[in-house]
Scaffold this active site. Structure first.
Site, PDB file in Angstrom:
ATOM      1  N   GLU A  81      46.463  42.142  42.034  1.00 12.80           N
ATOM      2  CA  GLU A  81      45.339  41.554  42.772  1.00 12.80           C
ATOM      3  C   GLU A  81      45.858  40.600  43.830  1.00 12.80           C
ATOM      4  O   GLU A  81      46.743  39.785  43.579  1.00 12.80           O
ATOM      5  CB  GLU A  81      44.441  40.711  41.852  1.00 12.80           C
ATOM      6  N   GLU A 139      43.665  38.901  33.137  1.00 14.25           N
ATOM      7  CA  GLU A 139      44.211  37.549  33.245  1.00 14.25           C
ATOM      8  C   GLU A 139      44.022  36.783  31.934  1.00 14.25           C
ATOM      9  O   GLU A 139      43.327  35.763  31.881  1.00 14.25           O
ATOM     10  CB  GLU A 139      43.576  36.803  34.415  1.00 14.25           C
TER      11      GLU A 139
HETATM   12  C1  GLA Z   1      41.049  36.714  39.345  1.00 15.61           C
HETATM   13  C2  GLA Z   1      40.310  37.742  38.514  1.00 15.61           C
HETATM   14  C3  GLA Z   1      39.340  38.559  39.298  1.00 15.61           C
HETATM   15  C4  GLA Z   1      38.612  37.724  40.305  1.00 15.61           C
HETATM   16  C5  GLA Z   1      39.612  37.066  41.204  1.00 15.61           C
HETATM   17  C6  GLA Z   1      38.981  36.245  42.303  1.00 15.61           C
HETATM   18  O1  GLA Z   1      42.249  37.151  39.795  1.00 15.61           O
HETATM   19  O2  GLA Z   1      41.187  38.586  37.827  1.00 15.61           O
HETATM   20  O3  GLA Z   1      38.429  39.125  38.382  1.00 15.61           O
HETATM   21  O4  GLA Z   1      37.866  36.762  39.640  1.00 15.61           O
HETATM   22  O5  GLA Z   1      40.386  36.185  40.430  1.00 15.61           O
HETATM   23  O6  GLA Z   1      39.945  35.652  43.115  1.00 15.61           O
END
Ligand code: GLA
Length: 666
Positions: A298, A142
């Site tokens: 995710e 991210e």
């Molecule tokens: C983000 C991050 C993960 C985690 C999630 C929690 O998407 O990429 O590492 O922190 O949030 O929701």
């Protein structure tokens, strides 16, 4: 179809790993994203490297038939990095450093960071590029998530280099930024700083360029790692996980550098527009690489931990929202994370293996039941068609316009994403497929295009919209569209200087109204905005033949120059002037609306545009709360309601609450 999660075995003793793999097999996991935050375990000190644990877990996963999406751990430099090299730290608006202790505390512009990160990536590739378990590379995590904008000295120096590349000379920069206003004229690029804390509103062109620069810095970090991975001989696809409509990163400009789009999506349980916003995000990421599947990298199995309140998902919602992803182009459904952490910030965040366990008293826990049943159904899915030219409608969404339109000192403050999602909502409710694209991508594959608040309109984008209409497309533009150039300056000759001739209108004045609060405004921090649920603000009445709605934000003063007037303002600052116009141009039609309509108005205008363009829903006659999406020959139908619904399409019949059906059409 990929199914799995972020896997962080470095948080667990090795005794747990065999159990992990057994459970992964039970859940039909195909792939895990491995080692995303493992830098401090791989390189615990400057000259100490430890790949032993990673070798062992990759072997175990491979032996267990689980593929690896191997991550570079560069999103969180270990404490030794910033202790030895404080120049790696990012800085806030005042120039004060962010310290280690959370994650992503580094400046993407820091040469030291880049050197150290390169070294880790090089070693990982050298070691694992040819490993048969490794099917994909997951660069960092991210990018820009927590520190989308930072103001360190590294950023300052890199910004000057970036400006030099963009403008070539300080004179060109002075012209672009309008620096004769308020005595801001620069004598050399060495006098330029990031837009740090200042006593009053900062130069909007400088701020706009800083958005571009930061988005480019994060992209540069990605490209640096990608190049190292390729140079190391890896042939697997390379990606980095995006965050849907994430304002700081212009993903439309990133997409060409990324082999496969991967997206993280955490819908807010309290968002009254959740269904719409999830579909919007799926369509946005699919549109980044039209015609190619993407991966949901995710999502949460249940609650997250990072909003002020974190309610659970509904029974079956996990599966329903996964089906929405597949129907809208995803070839993978993954989670954060595999096993719920025992310590650290995210210990209350749900996972595939919950802290409560897979079973209690011999009965599976809800999470485990849902995770295993989803895994089994995905395993049975078989091959899916690639997304094709499935969307007859383009919704114009542009990051540069987003940045520019939301800067201060405008007639009215606009929540650009909120407005775009309101228009998307009407299209979604009418069951048509939509691509979400910048103006340059509005081509002949679409029959209709909608471009609200396209404040900054680049010349190639304007030309593209003109040709789209000339070739037979239906365009609905406005309000507050075609106002400034790439540098956030007015173009010579007034407003609507590019689209005016196509639309057949001139614009005299913007005439601001006190803005309403839009529902579901922010993805991540928006619970207050959501609670207020929209409404409020000033509005004006618009009416025309068979048309009546209220308008908000602006009641622009238009002058018709060849367009027919379809509706006028009844009251407010532009009373009796045109509110909605339409003009034939080439073989198509261009409409302009001079205000942001309320929900009924948006729906009516969307209806008129779709009728004119001859666009039909994917599945006609679906009840409210039930959505359909087309992906080539596959039609996906999802019931988001809490009651069973009857669907008279493709032999679906009764869909239970949160149920879905995949229908293969000819
Ligand atoms: C983000 C991050 C993960 C985690 C999630 C929690 O998407 O990429 O590492 O922190 O949030 O929701």
């Amino acid at each position: 179809m990929l199914y799995g999660a972020d896997y962080n075995p470095d948080q667990w003793p090795e005794e747990v790993w065999d159990d992990d793999i057994r459970l992964m097999q039970e859940a039909r996991v195909t792939t895990v994203s491995l080692g995303i935050f493992s830098w401090s375990r791989i390189q615990p000190a400057p000259d100490v490297w430890d790949f032993g644990w990673l070798d062992r877990i990759i072997e175990k996963l491979h032996a267990g038939g689980i593929a690896v999406n191997l991550a570079t751990p560069t999103a969180s430099p270990p404490p030794w990095v910033t202790t030895h090299h404080p120049d790696v730290l990012a800085a806030d608006e005042f120039g004060a450093p962010y310290w280690h202790g959370a994650r992503q505390h580094h400046s993407p512009a820091s040469e030291t960071y880049r050197r150290l990160a390169s070294e880790v990536v090089r070693r990982l590739v050298e070691r694992y590029a040819d490993h048969p378990a490794v099917v994909m590379w997951h660069v960092s995590n991210e990018l820009g998530c927590h520190l989308p904008v930072e103001y360190s000295d590294n950023a300052r120096d890199a910004f000057r280099r970036w400006l030099h590349e963009r403008y070539g000379s300080v004179d060109a920069l002075n012209a672009a930024w309008g620096t004769d206003f308020w005595s801001q004229r620069y004598g050399s690029l060495d006098e330029v700083f990031p837009p740090r804390r200042a006593p009053y509103t900062r130069n909007p062109s400088q701020v706009l360029d800083y958005h571009r620069f930061m988005s480019d810095m994060w992209l540069e970090c990605y490209r640096m790692e990608r190049d190292i991975i390729r140079a190391g001989g890896a042939t697997q696809p390379i990606s980095t996980n995006m965050m849907g409509p994430f304002k700081p990163a212009d993903y439309a400009s990133w997409a060409e550098h990324i082999d496969v789009i991967t997206d993280d999506c955490y819908p807010d349980p309290l968002d009254p527009h959740r269904v719409r916003n999830v579909a919007f995000q799926r369509d946005l990421v699919r549109s980044l690489k039209r015609g190619q599947p993407w991966l949901l990298m995710e999502q949460a199995t249940d609650a997250v931990n990072w909003r002020p309140a974190n309610p659970s998902k509904k029974d079956g919602q996990l599966s329903a929202e996964s089906a929405v992803a597949i129907g809208r182009g995803a070839d993978g459904v993954m989670f954060f994370q595999w096993r719920q952490s025992r310590g650290g910030v995210e210990k209350f965040h749900s996972a595939m293996v919950p802290q409560a366990g897979t079973h209690i008293g011999g009965q599976p826990t809800r999470t485990w039941r849902e995770v295993t049943s989803l895994g089994a159904s995905l395993a049975d899915l078989g091959d899916l068609p690639a997304p094709g030219d499935d969307a007859p409608v383009a919704l114009v969404f542009d990051w540069e316009s987003w940045w520019a339109v939301e800067e201060d000192a405008k007639p009215v403050h606009v929540d650009y994403l909120g407005v775009i999602r309101e228009w998307y909502g009407a299209l979604h409710a009418r069951g048509v497929m939509v691509d979400v694209v910048p103006p340059e991508k509005v081509d002949g594959r679409y029959r209709a295009a909608i471009a609200p608040f396209l404040y900054l309109l680049r010349s190639p984008g304007a030309q593209q919209l003109e040709s789209f209409v000339a070739a037979g497309g239906t365009l609905l533009a406005g309000p507050f569209t075609d106002v400034v150039d790439d540098c956030d300056r007015f173009r010579p000759g007034g407003f609507l200087t590019q689209l005016g001739p196509v639309l057949g209108v001139g614009l005299e004045d913007f005439r601001a109204l006190v803005p309403p609060v839009l529902g579901g405004a922010a993805e991540r921090a928006g619970q207050e905005a959501q609670a207020s649920g929209g409404g409020g603000g000033q509005s004006v009445q618009v009416s025309g033949e068979g048309l009546a709605f209220r308008g908000t934000f602006l009641a622009e003063a238009l002058v018709p120059l060849g367009a027919e007037v379809r509706a006028t303002f009844d009251d407010g600052p532009s009373a009796s002037r045109p509110a909605l116009t339409r003009r034939a141009h080439g073989s198509g039609h261009a409409w302009y609306v001079a205000t942001q309509p309320d929900a009924s108005g948006i729906d009516a205008l969307v209806g008129a545009i779709l009728d004119e363009a001859g666009v039909a829903p994917v599945v006609p006659g679906l009840p409210t709360g039930v959505e359909a999406a087309r992906r080539g020959s596959l039609v996906t139908i999802v019931n988001h309601t809490d009651h069973p619904v009857e669907v008279a399409f493709g032999g679906v019949g009764t869909l239970p609450p949160q149920g879905h059906a995949f229908v293969h059409t000819a």
